[in-house]
Motif scaffolding. Structure first.
Motif, short mmCIF file in Angstrom:
data_model
loop_
_atom_site.label_atom_id
_atom_site.label_comp_id
_atom_site.label_asym_id
_atom_site.label_seq_id
_atom_site.Cartn_x
_atom_site.Cartn_y
_atom_site.Cartn_z
N LEU A 8 -30.60 -27.09 -118.55
CA LEU A 8 -31.97 -26.79 -118.96
C LEU A 8 -32.93 -27.14 -117.83
CD1 LEU A 8 -32.19 -28.02 -122.67
CD2 LEU A 8 -32.40 -25.68 -121.84
N THR A 9 -32.71 -28.30 -117.19
CA THR A 9 -33.55 -28.72 -116.07
C THR A 9 -33.50 -27.71 -114.94
OG1 THR A 9 -33.28 -31.07 -116.56
CG2 THR A 9 -33.90 -30.49 -114.32
N LEU A 10 -32.29 -27.31 -114.54
CA LEU A 10 -32.16 -26.41 -113.39
C LEU A 10 -32.74 -25.04 -113.69
CD1 LEU A 10 -28.63 -27.44 -112.11
CD2 LEU A 10 -30.86 -28.12 -111.21
N ALA A 11 -32.62 -24.57 -114.93
CA ALA A 11 -33.23 -23.30 -115.30
C ALA A 11 -34.75 -23.39 -115.16
CB ALA A 11 -32.84 -22.90 -116.72
N GLY A 12 -35.33 -24.50 -115.61
CA GLY A 12 -36.77 -24.68 -115.46
C GLY A 12 -37.18 -24.72 -114.00
N LEU A 13 -36.45 -25.50 -113.20
CA LEU A 13 -36.78 -25.61 -111.78
C LEU A 13 -36.60 -24.29 -111.04
CD1 LEU A 13 -35.20 -29.08 -110.91
CD2 LEU A 13 -37.60 -28.55 -111.42
N ALA A 14 -35.68 -23.47 -111.55
CA ALA A 14 -35.46 -22.16 -110.93
C ALA A 14 -36.73 -21.33 -110.94
CB ALA A 14 -34.35 -21.42 -111.66
N ARG A 15 -37.55 -21.51 -111.98
CA ARG A 15 -38.78 -20.73 -112.10
C ARG A 15 -39.96 -21.40 -111.41
NH1 ARG A 15 -37.05 -15.89 -113.33
NH2 ARG A 15 -39.02 -15.31 -114.33
N GLU A 16 -39.80 -22.65 -111.00
CA GLU A 16 -40.92 -23.39 -110.42
C GLU A 16 -40.70 -23.77 -108.96
OE1 GLU A 16 -43.28 -25.71 -113.35
OE2 GLU A 16 -41.32 -26.04 -114.29
N THR A 17 -39.65 -23.25 -108.37
CA THR A 17 -39.40 -23.38 -106.94
C THR A 17 -39.09 -21.98 -106.40
OG1 THR A 17 -37.04 -23.81 -107.33
CG2 THR A 17 -38.50 -25.73 -107.15
N SER A 18 -39.08 -21.87 -105.09
CA SER A 18 -38.87 -20.53 -104.52
C SER A 18 -37.74 -20.46 -103.49
CB SER A 18 -40.15 -20.03 -103.86
OG SER A 18 -40.54 -20.91 -102.80
N ARG A 19 -37.38 -21.59 -102.89
CA ARG A 19 -36.42 -21.56 -101.79
C ARG A 19 -35.21 -22.46 -102.02
NH1 ARG A 19 -35.49 -25.02 -98.08
NH2 ARG A 19 -37.36 -26.24 -98.56
N LEU A 20 -35.40 -23.57 -102.71
CA LEU A 20 -34.36 -24.59 -102.85
C LEU A 20 -33.10 -24.05 -103.50
CD1 LEU A 20 -36.13 -27.77 -104.23
CD2 LEU A 20 -35.16 -27.49 -101.96
#
Length: 315
Positions: free
Chosen positions: A60-72
Motif C-alpha cells: 500500500l505504501t509503495l503504491a502511494g509513493l508511486a503516485r507521489e514520486t517521479s524518478r525513484l
C-alpha cells in the motif's frame, strides 16, 4: 560487472512511522539524487521501539509513493512469502508497477519473524515448509508475469495450485520487475537466486561473509548454465554519518546505538570514513548497489548530508 554504483535509502517503518513520514523521506531521497527508496515488509516492531503509531503495509505504501514520486525506484527488502498468496501478490506488484510507470523492484524472502505472525494471525509453518512455499511463490509469480497476453497459466505444486489463470495484470517492466533475493543460506538460497534473482542482497554482514555468499551464488549460476554477472550484487548496512564526532554521537544516540559499534558493523563515521569503507566493500565484494538503512526518519538532513558529502565523492 559494469553497472554504475548506486546508493539507495532503506527504511524500517515497523519501528514507528506513518505514511506521511515515509513520503517525506521518499521525497527527500528523490530530490537529493538517490537511485531508490526501499522499505522493509514487517507488521511488528523489533527491539525496544514502541512501534507507534503502528505498522504500514509495504505494498500500500509503495503504491502511494508511486503516485507521489517521479524518478525513484521503489521496492521491498524483503516481502515475506508467508504474508500473501502468490497470485494476489503478483497482481499487487504488477499494479504498483503500472502506477509507478515501471519503477517497482520486488524483493521477496521466506519470512522469519515469528512474533509478527502470531501477533496478526498469520500462519508460521516450519522452516522447511516456509522455504518450499517461498520457492513455489517465486515460480508462480514470475510465471504469471511471463505468460504472454492472451494465454493462461497453470501450476500444480505441493502448496499452491493455479488453473487456467489469465495471468493479469501485466507489469510495465518486461519481462518483469527486477526480483531481489537475499540471505545467508549456503545451498538452497544460492540455488533459488540462480534460478530467479536479478539481484542478490546481503543485509548486515561483514565483507568476508558477503564475498563468500556471492561466490556461492555465482557457483549456483554456473551449475545451471547462467552467467553469474547477470545477477547484481548488493548489501545493506545501517547508516550513521556526522560531519564531526559530536554530530555522529547525536545521531547514534537517536537510534540507540554506540558509535564504536556502528563503525565496526555498519556504515558510520565522518563522510571521509564512509567513502573509504564503501570503497573497501566495492573492492572486496563486487557490490554495485548499497542500501543505507536509515533508522531516524525525522532526520532528513542526514540523508542530504550523505548525498552531498558521500555520494558525490564516489567514482
Amino acid at each position: 560487472m559494469t553497472e554504475e554504483f548506486k546508493l539507495r535509502i532503506f527504511t524500517e517503518p515497523q519501528q514507528g512511522a506513518t505514511y506521511d513520514d515515509l513520503l517525506r523521506v521518499a521525497r527527500t531521497t528523490e530530490s537529493a539524487g538517490y537511485d531508490a527508496f526501499f522499505r522493509s515488509d514487517h507488521y511488528l516492531r523489533m527491539g525496544d521501539s514502541s512501534g507507534l503509531p503502528g505498522p504500514t503495509d509495504a505494498w500500500l505504501t509503495l503504491a502511494g509513493l508511486a503516485r507521489e514520486t517521479s524518478r525513484l525506484r521503489l521496492g521491498t527488502l524483503m516481502s515475506a512469502a508467508t504474508f500473501r498468496l502468490p497470485g494476489p501478490l503478483a497482481v499487487s506488484v504488477a499494479q504498483a508497477d503500472q502506477m509507478s510507470g515501471g519503477r517497482i523492484e520486488f524483493g521477496i524472502g521466506s519470512g522469519w519473524y515469528e512474533e509478527e505472525h502470531t501477533a496478526y494471525g498469520i500462519p508460521f509453518p516450519s522452516l522447511r515448509e516456509r522455504f518450499q512455499r517461498y520457492a513455489e511463490q517465486l515460480e508462480i509469480i514470475t510465471g504469471l508475469w511471463a505468460t504472454p497476453s492472451g494465454e493462461t497459466f497453470d501450476y500444480s505444486g505441493t502448496y499452491y495450485r493455479l488453473d487456467d489463470s489469465p495471468a493479469l495484470p501485466k507489469p510495465v517492466q518486461q519481462p518483469r520487475p527486477p526480483v531481489l533475493i537475499g540471505g545467508g543460506g549456503k545451498k538452497r538460497t544460492p540455488e533459488l537466486a540462480a534460478r530467479f534473482a536479478d539481484e542478490f542482497n546481503l543485509p548486515f554482514v561483514d565483507q568476508e561473509t558477503a564475498a563468500a555468499q556471492f561466490d556461492r551464488v555465482g557457483q549456483a549460476c554456473t551449475a545451471i548454465g547462467r552467467n553469474p554477472d547477470e545477477i547484481v550484487r548488493s548489501a545493506a548496512l545501517v547508516l550513521c554519518v556526522g560531519k564531526d564526532e559530536a554530530q555522529l554521537a547525536r545521531r547514534a544516540e537517536a537510534i540507540g546505538r554506540d558509535p564504536v559499534e556502528l563503525r565496526a558493523n555498519g556504515l558510520a563515521g565522518t563522510p571521509e570514513e564512509v567513502v573509504d569503507k564503501i570503497g573497501q566493500w566495492r573492492r572486496n565484494t563486487g557490490i554495485t548497489r548499497l542500501y543505507l538503512q536509515v533508522l531516524d526518519l525525522s532526520d532528513l538532513d542526514h540523508i542530504e548530508l550523505v548525498a552531498a558529502e558521500v555520494a558525490n565523492r564516489l567514482d
